[in-house]
Scaffold this motif. Sequence first.
Motif: not given
Lengths: 249, 304
Positions: B209-211, B213-214, B297-298, B301-302, B304
């Motif tokens: 989800e965090p990815v 969302d970005k 994945l984390p 996310e950072k 992007l």
Amino acid sequence: MKVLVPVKRVVDYNIKPRVAADGSGVETQGVKMSMNPFDEIALEEALRLREKNQADEVIAVTIGPQVAQDVLRTAMAMGADRAILIRTDAEIEPRVVANLLKVIVERENPGIVSMGKQAIDDDMNATGQMLAAKLGWPQGTFASQVTVADSKVEVAREVDGGTEVLSLSLPAVITADLRLNEPRYATLPNIMKARKKPLETIEADSLGVDLTSHLKLVSVAEPPERTAGVIVETVEELVEKLKTEAKVI
Amino acid sequence: MTALVLIESEHGKIRQASRSALAAAAQFGDVDAIILGNEGIDAAAKLAGVRKILHVPALKSALAEPTAALLASLSSSYSHILSAASSMGKNILPRLAGLLDVQPISDVVKINDEATFVRPIYAGNALATVQSSDTVKVLTVRGSSFDPVAEEGGSASVEVLEAPAEDGKSSFLRLEQTESDRPELEVARVVISGGKGLKDESNFHSLLEPVADKLGAAIGASRAAVDSGFAPNEMQVGQTGKIVAPELYIAVGLSGAIQHLAGMKDSRVIVAVNLDPDAPIFKVADYGIVGDLFEVLPALEKAL
């Protein structure tokens, strides 16, 4: 109540299909053939109805050449009580399949026709709906749950927006989706027993149905191949390439 | 020749897959559209290239039995009757074909001429060219294969149709929906899909989800992930789930089974993240990262 389960003999789902060099179709000679996986699920559901005493007989039917009786023996090894082979060497399109099945339904009078939502060879996803139309019966397609009670059946269906639940009066046609159940395996003793179960053969051209196709197969080709790209080492490199090379983010 | 297209609305707009079916239909001649229920009628009337909207308020549940019967009663005015290859189209159009005794043609990806069509078979491992001799051709079309008609620019007349009496043999009970603010899978510009490599439902959400969302991405799932209960069935991408072709498809922790590839291999750019360097997904990916998704994945996310 009887449950009729139409099954199809298809190239085994573990085999990668090969397009014939002359573009006339997909190679089936010398290739492992099995029961269409969606039909196994439909059969399993019929067997469970019988085990819950909501059905008293499960009949498997297939259409094809003599060798198609393989899948009927498999169906009976899984638990079907008897089987019918509608024999023909002709290529039969789903419309004709529905017309042939209609004749069998009218002869057997099942309360439910339980069939796979599609065959994994031609992926047409049409026979159940067509059969229901021709019989004037309601349909519960892409079923993920089936509950029979009081001459009705409640069918949960997998649809684009989620799960839709319908109530159908019986008789009805139900087409099985992947998550309806996990089909059982045929055990060796049951495979032996299945050899003694009745298998009736009917010639397709004796049923008064026109077997000619309305849809002609012109040619079959390989889809365009995608080629493998590059392996990147870091997430930073990936993001950089997506930004500057692929220009997609 | 005139085509009739069964279209679907969502949140007051016409679904992109339906607009793609309208574009396919335009290759045959004039196009009329039929819409069920009371939503999206204004949007339908504005669609580019549509001559007439047939509005059927009574059939809001889109039950196959009365809808197919209504379409059959209209069929003599049309050379082609189409819909998107959606769950609704695949439920109703073959039933219509059954009533008319014509052979329907599912999942059309290319129209060669008014009677000749290309469609995938064997989970997209082969493309069949087929020719229909039926007077009325009944087709469902793959949305990702036809550029949709514009949402605005047309001024179709709207004609209200009475529905035929229902026979009472089927009734709609309920729709169990998963609410989401994310874009619809089939129309999202970016899709990120997770597989069994995510190990459980909680990881599926907390890592993807965090990815998503970005990137403003829709979230999809492999069949294995759905079967394991990580995600609901409507998120499944593949031969028996949704067929998507976004600008960017990110496949995470899924091996790339044939039936999954059948649902996403027409994406413009494919990224794969997998621990196994031999996973088949890398054979179709433009960019691959061989690594542990729990780290990748984390980091993504950072970055992007």
